[in-house]
Design a protein around this motif. Structure first.
Motif, short mmCIF file in Angstrom:
data_model
loop_
_atom_site.label_atom_id
_atom_site.label_comp_id
_atom_site.label_asym_id
_atom_site.label_seq_id
_atom_site.Cartn_x
_atom_site.Cartn_y
_atom_site.Cartn_z
N PHE A 53 39.73 45.39 40.25
CA PHE A 53 41.84 45.26 39.24
C PHE A 53 41.72 43.73 38.92
CE2 PHE A 53 43.31 42.15 42.45
CZ PHE A 53 44.83 41.92 43.02
N LYS B 222 48.82 34.33 42.48
CA LYS B 222 48.75 34.62 43.83
C LYS B 222 48.19 35.75 43.66
CE LYS B 222 53.06 33.63 45.23
NZ LYS B 222 54.56 33.73 44.77
N VAL B 223 48.94 36.95 42.37
CA VAL B 223 48.36 38.82 43.08
C VAL B 223 46.54 37.93 43.32
CG1 VAL B 223 47.74 40.70 41.65
CG2 VAL B 223 49.88 38.87 41.72
N PHE C 84 43.19 39.07 50.99
CA PHE C 84 44.43 39.73 51.83
C PHE C 84 43.69 41.33 52.17
CE2 PHE C 84 48.12 37.08 52.85
CZ PHE C 84 47.66 36.07 53.21
N MET C 85 43.43 41.93 50.96
CA MET C 85 43.00 43.18 50.96
C MET C 85 41.46 43.11 51.22
SD MET C 85 45.56 44.09 47.60
CE MET C 85 46.15 45.62 47.95
N GLU C 86 40.72 41.91 51.27
CA GLU C 86 39.17 41.97 50.89
C GLU C 86 38.54 42.39 49.94
OE1 GLU C 86 38.66 43.72 55.23
OE2 GLU C 86 39.43 42.13 56.47
N LEU C 87 39.29 42.06 48.95
CA LEU C 87 38.12 42.93 47.53
C LEU C 87 37.26 42.31 47.78
CD1 LEU C 87 40.94 44.53 45.47
CD2 LEU C 87 39.35 45.73 46.32
N VAL D 250 46.07 37.18 46.71
CA VAL D 250 45.98 38.67 47.97
C VAL D 250 45.01 39.70 47.39
CG1 VAL D 250 48.08 40.68 48.34
CG2 VAL D 250 49.25 37.75 48.25
N GLY D 251 44.83 39.94 46.44
CA GLY D 251 43.67 41.25 46.96
C GLY D 251 42.23 40.73 47.06
#
Lengths: 193, 84
Positions: B67, B45-46, B53-56, B49-50
């Protein structure tokens, strides 16, 4: 020529928001990794105590808070995309994210109050120290994140647009997603394992 | 609304489903594999999200890989420590 320059720019990638935000995020990730590892070591040393104390936590409230933060993150991500499009829906989307994040704070205060009323305080045992310290530090992150999102909300103009504000909303969003992902791990470590 | 029919919403649905999966997994017991599964789900999940959502996934490769390396190493260390 222009096409090759665009392709080269894509291959270099885009850093969302300001680069300084990512220095802070990186530092925070390292610090929290140390927290998680410290907790895992302490838990193994007093396994029976930690397991019995963990059983006292309200896992349903932990689950509710996880869903609140995940959904808040969804609204922030949609708001970032809307700002890029120049879509006036960006502002209500960001407002919804702030309300959901505020819901997390309210649930946490309710949870702390209930635990303290039951006599489960900071000094109850080793687990309670980790529980209050880690969730408390995370709660400070949530409050800072809400402040950052509120600041971004104030930067919309009367038409619901944020001219020149893409970096601001991206950086604010990145910090809010950090708050979300740290909670995902805390939820697993403190409530589920 | 068209705004909700996109990749971000699909990612959110996966994250919510994974949350309920780990919550139910916790009720099945305390075995090594179940504990490890909860940690793996959390760090998956992390990563989602990275990356999303964080668009990495659109970020410079060094940032993305730092990351992802953080997530994988932290997850492995925790699995080892939880079963030491």
């Amino acid at each position: 020529m222009a096409a090759s320059q665009a392709a080269a720019a894509r291959s270099r990638g885009h850093v969302p928001g300001e680069e300084g935000v990512w220095v802070f995020i990186g530092g925070d990730l390292v610090v929290f990794a140390v927290f998680f590892i410290t907790y895992a070591v302490a838990r193994q040393q007093e396994l029976a105590l930690f397991e019995s104390a963990q059983a006292l936590l309200n896992r349903n409230l932990g689950l509710l808070n996880t869903l609140l933060l995940l959904t808040s993150s969804l609204f922030v991500a949609q708001s970032v995309a809307a700002v890029r499009r120049g879509d006036s829906k960006a502002r209500p989307l960001l407002l919804a994210a702030i309300l959901l994040g505020s819901g997390f704070v309210i649930v946490k205060i309710f949870e702390y109050s209930a635990k303290i009323a039951e006599g489960f305080t900071l000094n109850s045992n080793s687990f309670s120290i980790y529980y209050y310290m880690f969730t408390g530090i995370h709660l400070v992150h949530v409050l800072i994140g809400l402040g950052v999102l509120c600041f971004a909300l104030s930067r919309f103009d009367r038409n619901g647009k944020m001219p020149g504000g893409v970096a601001l909303i991206e950086g604010s969003g990145a910090f809010w997603h950090l708050v979300d992902l740290l909670w995902i791990i805390l939820f697993a470590l403190l409530y589920l394992l | 609304m068209a705004i909700w029919r996109n990749r971000i919403t699909l990612v959110w649905a996966i994250l919510v489903a994974a949350t309920f999966l780990s919550f139910e997994t916790m009720t099945l017991g305390n075995a090594f594999l179940l504990r490890s599964l909860i940690l793996v789900i959390a760090f998956a999940k992390v990563l989602l999200v990275g990356r999303e959502f964080m668009e990495l996934r659109h970020a410079p490769p060094l940032l993305l890989w730092l990351f992802q390396l953080w997530a994988v190493v932290t997850c492995v260390v925790l699995i080892v420590l939880f079963h030491a």
